[in-house]
Enzyme design. Structure first.
Site, mmCIF file in Angstrom:
data_model
loop_
_atom_site.group_PDB
_atom_site.id
_atom_site.type_symbol
_atom_site.label_atom_id
_atom_site.label_comp_id
_atom_site.label_asym_id
_atom_site.label_seq_id
_atom_site.Cartn_x
_atom_site.Cartn_y
_atom_site.Cartn_z
ATOM 1 N N ILE A 34 -20.897 -18.476 48.126
ATOM 2 C CA ILE A 34 -21.688 -18.158 49.311
ATOM 3 C C ILE A 34 -23.197 -18.977 49.058
ATOM 4 C CG2 ILE A 34 -23.144 -16.568 50.532
ATOM 5 C CD1 ILE A 34 -20.803 -14.542 49.972
ATOM 6 N N ASP B 188 -30.824 -15.987 34.018
ATOM 7 C CA ASP B 188 -30.116 -14.978 33.807
ATOM 8 C C ASP B 188 -30.480 -13.690 34.589
ATOM 9 O OD1 ASP B 188 -28.478 -12.975 32.839
ATOM 10 O OD2 ASP B 188 -28.425 -13.496 30.876
ATOM 11 N N ASN C 81 -29.142 -14.123 46.041
ATOM 12 C CA ASN C 81 -27.523 -13.922 46.336
ATOM 13 C C ASN C 81 -26.741 -13.891 44.896
ATOM 14 O OD1 ASN C 81 -24.841 -15.126 47.314
ATOM 15 N ND2 ASN C 81 -25.547 -16.688 45.725
ATOM 16 N N TYR D 246 -21.211 -1.052 41.493
ATOM 17 C CA TYR D 246 -21.464 -2.055 42.652
ATOM 18 C C TYR D 246 -22.085 -1.714 44.029
ATOM 19 C CZ TYR D 246 -20.938 -6.428 45.039
ATOM 20 O OH TYR D 246 -21.204 -7.601 46.087
ATOM 21 N N LYS E 178 -25.958 -2.054 45.559
ATOM 22 C CA LYS E 178 -26.224 -2.748 46.789
ATOM 23 C C LYS E 178 -26.570 -2.016 47.789
ATOM 24 C CE LYS E 178 -24.644 -6.818 45.917
ATOM 25 N NZ LYS E 178 -25.584 -7.781 45.749
ATOM 26 N N ILE F 229 -14.519 -12.036 50.573
ATOM 27 C CA ILE F 229 -14.898 -13.561 50.889
ATOM 28 C C ILE F 229 -13.983 -14.181 49.954
ATOM 29 C CG2 ILE F 229 -16.525 -15.437 50.949
ATOM 30 C CD1 ILE F 229 -16.940 -13.208 53.119
ATOM 31 N N THR G 169 -13.823 -16.459 47.538
ATOM 32 C CA THR G 169 -14.263 -17.185 46.619
ATOM 33 C C THR G 169 -14.051 -16.875 45.007
ATOM 34 O OG1 THR G 169 -16.025 -15.435 46.066
ATOM 35 C CG2 THR G 169 -16.544 -17.296 47.754
#
Length: 252
Positions: free
Chosen positions: A14, A60, A94, A157, A161, A190, A192
């Protein structure tokens, strides 16, 4: 006057597509990468072919203490040398990593890494870059559809978020005097290499996602990159403090 965007994790997926779509809109681009220098250099080359300036810096996000100051110094020096002042217009947070561990099995080390990359890193990188963002600029934070719908083994995760989404709204209110807009884009599944490329490469996962998505397939990087790029235009000026889910109608 040329506008400039900084995109973390811009060497692939993305982030890469966002960088290219913004370059096609005439913006100059700074991307970061953690380890894939070759891929980052390829993105810079493509952007140069498009006709915009581009530069890649290593960063990083999992190590916000110490490393961020070096990054800020390098970016500031580059901006001054290239444009005459250390200013830019858009920040796209991102960069990130995946994680699929149950609450019962999650380790403290995994938890800390997820917090550092997806929340602490976003929070303090944004804080350190705020003085360099032009008035009427913008910030786009990348979240996830997992903050709306619940699946097992996503607790760390999805939780961080969720924190990013709250941070977005508070920051939008705090930056009112500079008229800097702050929004969240929440992608669905997505195709990827994120999470080992499971959505793209595993036929069963691909079909499972397709079956619960109104538009009938998993997303592609360009499905999301175009929305992020739109938010970095004057046409999106009246969108502020919002969460935009970009999932093709997943789990409606």
């Amino acid at each position: 006057m040329t506008k400039i965007a900084i995109i973390t994790g811009g060497s692939r997926g993305i982030g890469r597509d966002t960088a290219l779509q913004l370059a096609r809109k005439g913006l100059d681009i700074i991307i970061t990468y953690k380890s894939s220098e070759e891929e980052a250099s390829e993105v810079v080359s493509v952007i140069s072919e498009i006709g915009s300036k581009a530069r890649a810096f290593q960063l990083d996000l999992g190590k916000p203490i110490g490393t961020f100051d070096v990054f800020i110094s390098n970016v500031s020096e580059y901006l001054k040398k290239t444009y005459g002042e250390a200013k830019f217009d858009y920040l796209i947070n991102n960069g990130g990593i995946g994680g699929h561990t149950s609450v019962a099995e999650a380790s403290e080390e995994e938890f800390d890494l997820m917090v550092n990359v997806h929340f602490k890193g976003v929070y303090f990188l944004t804080q350190k870059l705020l003085p360099f963002i032009n008035n009427k600029g913008g910030i786009v934070n990348i979240s996830s559809g997992l903050t709306r719908r619940t699946f097992p083994n996503t607790s760390t995760y999805a939780t961080v978020k969720g924190a990013v989404e709250v941070f977005t709204r508070v920051l939008a209110a705090e930056l009112n005097e500079k008229k800097i807009r702050v929004n969240t884009v929440a992608p669905g599944a997505i195709q990827t290499d994120f999470n080992g490329g499971v959505t793209r490469d595993d036929p069963k996962m691909n079909q499972a996602v397709s079956s619960i998505t109104a538009l009938g397939r998993p997303g592609l990087p360009e499905d999301v990159g175009g929305v992020i790029a739109f938010l970095c235009t004057d046409n999106a000026y009246w969108i502020n403090g919002q969460r935009l889910e970009v999932s093709g109608g997943m789990a409606l």
